[in-house]
Design a protein around this motif. Sequence first.
Motif, mmCIF file in Angstrom:
data_model
loop_
_atom_site.group_PDB
_atom_site.id
_atom_site.type_symbol
_atom_site.label_atom_id
_atom_site.label_comp_id
_atom_site.label_asym_id
_atom_site.label_seq_id
_atom_site.Cartn_x
_atom_site.Cartn_y
_atom_site.Cartn_z
ATOM 1 N N GLY A 93 -3.244 4.959 23.773
ATOM 2 C CA GLY A 93 -2.105 3.820 23.186
ATOM 3 C C GLY A 93 -3.435 2.880 21.779
ATOM 4 N N THR A 94 -4.585 2.758 23.203
ATOM 5 C CA THR A 94 -5.342 1.700 22.747
ATOM 6 C C THR A 94 -6.290 1.366 20.924
ATOM 7 O OG1 THR A 94 -6.023 1.231 24.778
ATOM 8 C CG2 THR A 94 -7.556 0.369 23.248
ATOM 9 N N LEU A 95 -5.951 3.548 21.684
ATOM 10 C CA LEU A 95 -7.393 3.985 19.618
ATOM 11 C C LEU A 95 -5.832 4.076 19.246
ATOM 12 C CD1 LEU A 95 -9.785 5.041 19.590
ATOM 13 C CD2 LEU A 95 -9.044 7.272 20.228
ATOM 14 N N ALA A 96 -5.051 4.149 19.141
ATOM 15 C CA ALA A 96 -3.423 4.839 18.793
ATOM 16 C C ALA A 96 -3.511 3.247 17.556
ATOM 17 C CB ALA A 96 -2.563 5.563 18.883
ATOM 18 N N SER A 97 -3.109 2.444 18.426
ATOM 19 C CA SER A 97 -3.474 1.456 17.376
ATOM 20 C C SER A 97 -3.980 0.625 17.100
ATOM 21 C CB SER A 97 -2.704 0.108 18.931
ATOM 22 O OG SER A 97 -1.904 -0.319 19.324
ATOM 23 N N LEU A 98 -5.350 1.186 17.608
ATOM 24 C CA LEU A 98 -6.441 0.481 16.334
ATOM 25 C C LEU A 98 -6.605 1.252 14.895
ATOM 26 C CD1 LEU A 98 -9.117 -0.630 15.406
ATOM 27 C CD2 LEU A 98 -10.282 1.166 16.663
ATOM 28 N N THR A 99 -5.728 2.978 15.328
ATOM 29 C CA THR A 99 -6.475 3.494 14.484
ATOM 30 C C THR A 99 -4.751 3.590 12.732
ATOM 31 O OG1 THR A 99 -6.733 5.465 15.480
ATOM 32 C CG2 THR A 99 -6.162 6.332 13.372
ATOM 33 N N ALA A 100 -3.939 2.721 14.038
ATOM 34 C CA ALA A 100 -2.558 2.826 12.347
ATOM 35 C C ALA A 100 -3.075 0.830 11.535
ATOM 36 C CB ALA A 100 -1.164 2.305 13.692
ATOM 37 N N LEU A 101 -3.044 0.286 12.717
ATOM 38 C CA LEU A 101 -4.177 -0.711 12.238
ATOM 39 C C LEU A 101 -5.115 -0.884 11.407
ATOM 40 C CD1 LEU A 101 -3.394 -3.510 14.996
ATOM 41 C CD2 LEU A 101 -2.028 -2.870 12.974
ATOM 42 N N LEU A 102 -5.666 0.676 11.182
ATOM 43 C CA LEU A 102 -7.454 0.028 10.255
ATOM 44 C C LEU A 102 -6.288 0.356 8.603
ATOM 45 C CD1 LEU A 102 -9.913 2.264 11.951
ATOM 46 C CD2 LEU A 102 -9.705 0.278 10.772
ATOM 47 N N TYR B 130 -3.319 -6.268 25.358
ATOM 48 C CA TYR B 130 -4.268 -6.533 24.719
ATOM 49 C C TYR B 130 -5.355 -6.058 23.617
ATOM 50 C CZ TYR B 130 -6.872 -2.999 27.528
ATOM 51 O OH TYR B 130 -7.624 -2.388 28.173
ATOM 52 N N CYS B 131 -4.672 -3.979 23.684
ATOM 53 C CA CYS B 131 -5.037 -3.567 22.417
ATOM 54 C C CYS B 131 -4.765 -3.496 21.380
ATOM 55 C CB CYS B 131 -5.170 -1.834 22.211
ATOM 56 S SG CYS B 131 -2.704 -1.739 21.934
ATOM 57 N N VAL B 132 -3.952 -5.069 20.861
ATOM 58 C CA VAL B 132 -4.063 -5.347 19.238
ATOM 59 C C VAL B 132 -4.931 -6.150 18.946
ATOM 60 C CG1 VAL B 132 -2.097 -6.828 17.732
ATOM 61 C CG2 VAL B 132 -0.974 -4.796 19.133
ATOM 62 N N ASP B 133 -5.040 -7.462 19.916
ATOM 63 C CA ASP B 133 -6.451 -8.472 20.088
ATOM 64 C C ASP B 133 -7.647 -7.440 19.960
ATOM 65 O OD1 ASP B 133 -7.287 -10.769 19.609
ATOM 66 O OD2 ASP B 133 -7.807 -10.601 21.700
ATOM 67 N N ARG B 134 -7.803 -6.434 20.430
ATOM 68 C CA ARG B 134 -9.190 -5.781 20.500
ATOM 69 C C ARG B 134 -9.410 -5.177 19.027
ATOM 70 N NH1 ARG B 134 -11.198 -2.953 26.172
ATOM 71 N NH2 ARG B 134 -11.126 -3.826 26.059
ATOM 72 N N ALA B 135 -8.108 -4.780 18.211
ATOM 73 C CA ALA B 135 -8.101 -3.640 17.838
ATOM 74 C C ALA B 135 -8.504 -5.063 16.152
ATOM 75 C CB ALA B 135 -7.277 -3.074 17.026
ATOM 76 N N VAL B 136 -7.978 -5.529 16.002
ATOM 77 C CA VAL B 136 -8.479 -6.953 15.259
ATOM 78 C C VAL B 136 -9.904 -7.735 15.282
ATOM 79 C CG1 VAL B 136 -7.969 -9.199 14.846
ATOM 80 C CG2 VAL B 136 -6.205 -7.753 15.064
ATOM 81 N N ARG B 137 -10.417 -7.354 16.393
ATOM 82 C CA ARG B 137 -11.527 -7.643 16.252
ATOM 83 C C ARG B 137 -12.654 -7.357 16.496
ATOM 84 N NH1 ARG B 137 -11.698 -12.676 20.975
ATOM 85 N NH2 ARG B 137 -10.189 -13.405 20.795
ATOM 86 N N VAL B 138 -12.101 -5.859 16.342
ATOM 87 C CA VAL B 138 -13.317 -4.587 16.383
ATOM 88 C C VAL B 138 -13.204 -4.580 14.323
ATOM 89 C CG1 VAL B 138 -13.804 -1.899 16.310
ATOM 90 C CG2 VAL B 138 -12.909 -3.471 17.826
#
Length: 478
Positions: free
Chosen positions: A161-170, A200-208
């Motif tokens: 899910g962590t990777l999925a949320s990063l991908t969606a936000l990209l 935290y995965c959302v915040d992490r994606a944003v920082r990435v």
Amino acid sequence: MKACSKPNVPHHWSNFYTVDAFRTSGGEMVEQLADFLAESQDKLHDCVLPFTPPDSRLAHWKSRLKNNAAVESGRLWKENLLEEVLAQSNRLHDPRYAGHQVAVPLPQLAWLQAATALLNNGMAIDEMGPASSPMEEAVMQELAQFMGLGPGASGILCHGGTLASLTALLAARQRKASGNSWKDGSMRPCAVMVSEQAHYCVDRAVRVMGWGAAGTVKVRTLGNHQIDPEALQESLEEATAQGMEVIAVVGNACTTSTGTFDDLEMLASFAQQNDLWLHVDGAHGAAQVFSERNKAPLKGMEMADSVAMDFHKMLGVPALCTGLFYRNGSDAYAAFSQEAAYLYENEQEEWWNLSKRTFECTKRMLSVAVFGIWEAHGHKLWESLVDRLVDRAQTAAYAIAQRSSWQLFAQPYSNIVCFRLNGADNAALRHAMLEHGPHYIVKTVLNGETWLRCTFQNPLTEDSDIEALLDRLEEFAE
Ligand SMILES: Cc1ncc(COP(=O)(O)O)c(C=O)c1O
């Protein structure tokens, strides 16, 4: 040019590719795992988690490495390795497991996983997934339709899910932010709105993505941890006034700590009014879409631009296996556009070359388990699993309400329930349970106070296990 000489490599490896060794080790392992499963399901161990401090476990495994002498020919690992791994692992199949949000796998899926491990088709491009790539496309399209995302919807499977949320936000960034961030980098800092209770995965994606801590606009929640609709507009205006370009809003379905669902219908209309991308972090709770009885909190999810759903939480699939769904299937290609002459012939949308839509290049053959279940059972198996797990949480909530010294954080709408014993040191109770068992539960901090937390992941958990858990905690308190 130097002349080539014929290499002469030793044949140590060749013992390990023999069919006989494969057959023998597999046969032994089936027996060993079946015994482990039986012992776990029958609660034959003193504790679900065999608790010992991390350092002593590290010392143990280090000491094993000191004796790394050669093993019997044809055997890839020492005879007692699996035995020790089983003995020292957290036994999720024990009905007294009610800890973190990890599936208690449907046992037969271990064999499908073993089969795909042997095949090891890498999935990045069609030729490396001739069976599993079209299986993925077919099942993801069907699931997207089932979820009501519309005729153009589809999705991909990925590792977590962590990777999925990063991908969606990209993808959201490409569709909503000004300029072309993928090509030129961000023109100005962007931001994503999400409740202060988000994983935290959302915040992490944003920082990435390089937008720093300020890139996550944490929206106030109500007492039940649902995003506060009145705070949304306020937060948006504040972020915009500070020069942020807000591109997306993320809805929780549900929150990790308490299993609270945001009002997704309200978020969908907020996103539409403000031209924002709506991503639903349904890593845990989107699975409830399969249940007639428990899907109501997901109303509005069908209007999301993207939805992440873990098959390895409520749906019994071994980790990691996440679906990332897009209402507009083409958006998946927006997240990444990479020239890679050794992989692709062009930059067109090609469903069969899955790495055009995934962060991963090589990935496991994730579709086989999902396809297998969907083909054989449609939504029915998942519906019954979800219903049983949510029912376990609601049964626990009822049992807690019957005991006057206990307090419930909120009535559960998922399989997560938070509770505490009044007047007790609940952190110490959880620690006592961790050390002495037999149950395995976790804790969380809500509004500065420690609460005990159960995620009922095991459909075999009986009402009597729930009562025994509360009895045991009371015993510790005494
Ligand atoms: C709401 C939510 N989002 C994301 C995640 C992360 O998912 P994963 O562990 O599959 O990366 C979790 C995990 O518990 C979660 O509860």
